[in-house]
Scaffold this active site. Sequence first.
Site, PDB file in Angstrom:
ATOM      1  CB  SER A   1      -0.965  -0.032   1.193  1.00 43.70           C
ATOM      2  OG  SER A   1      -1.947   0.969   1.087  1.00 43.70           O
TER       3      SER A   1
ATOM      4  CG  ASP B   1      -6.243  -2.326  -4.560  1.00 44.04           C
ATOM      5  OD1 ASP B   1      -6.909  -1.581  -3.827  1.00 44.04           O
ATOM      6  OD2 ASP B   1      -5.010  -2.453  -4.465  1.00 44.04           O
TER       7      ASP B   1
ATOM      8  CG  HIS C   1      -5.386  -2.285  -0.771  1.00 38.97           C
ATOM      9  ND1 HIS C   1      -4.601  -1.733  -1.765  1.00 38.97           N
ATOM     10  CD2 HIS C   1      -4.987  -1.677   0.392  1.00 38.97           C
ATOM     11  CE1 HIS C   1      -3.773  -0.846  -1.238  1.00 38.97           C
ATOM     12  NE2 HIS C   1      -3.994  -0.787   0.064  1.00 38.97           N
TER      13      HIS C   1
END
Length: 286
Positions: free
Chosen positions: A91, A223, A252
């Site tokens: 991320s 995502d 995610h």
Amino acid sequence: MDSEIKEEIPVREEFILCCGAETQVLKCGPWTDLFDNQSANRPKLLVFIITDPNGQENKDTYGLRGQVEHKIAFLRAHVPKEIKLVIVGHSIGCYISLQILKLAPELPIIHSFLLFPTIERMSESPNGRIATPLLCWLRYALYVPTYLLLKPCPEIIKSWLARMVLQRMNLQTEFSLLNICEPFCLVNAAYLGAQEMTQVVKRDNEIIKEHLSKLTFYYGTIDRWCPTEYYEDIKKDFPDGDIRLCEKKISHAFILSSSQDMADVVAGWLNDYLSKTEIRTEGNKD
């Protein structure tokens, strides 16, 4: 079969002061002190994992720039220069990984695996369009009730609340639950999130181009932080790059439900990469 052999790997938790912030360090392996040259267990390679974070002393320790400087300061102070580094970012940790390559070129990073990389247009993503007004404009209104409700709440109640929420969502609870209900953590997470929405806008193509051979990108098909459009765009801009699209429908936030699946994927990549590296190294020696 080798894949069926499960070796018990010792894991130790330590807390150190780095950049003015108390920093949790999880050490996986038999080593204790990397600077102990006499240790037979001293590794030659270190895998450094940068998750979605929770920072020289920095005036903005918990901001995005502060988090980048925090990771650089940690690596400079606690990892000997001769130990090679493999970075795994997730991320916003992918953005931090690229910034480390840019701002600390002296670090011996041989490869970076970037999982579900939020490295561009965060506020324009499906989740970003919802998160931006909440984090940038409305978070101040949430600070007071958060402190009033959660600060006096006993730890046992916080733990119960967190477990109830995760059970309702059918999520695994193999990580620390109490931090979810700590006002200090929530406020800092909201502050960092607001900076991510406003600062992570344009992809840094220069640093990607410079280090393309040591980067592996992994995008998701479901995502909402970095949709497949972002994968297609970076694939067009860097057709020779190692840019992959998940075929397992891993989310995610894989730590909540698919941590083992993601660990298996990264472990396979790492084994393949290291075996090829060893072959090239042996060939050069010959």
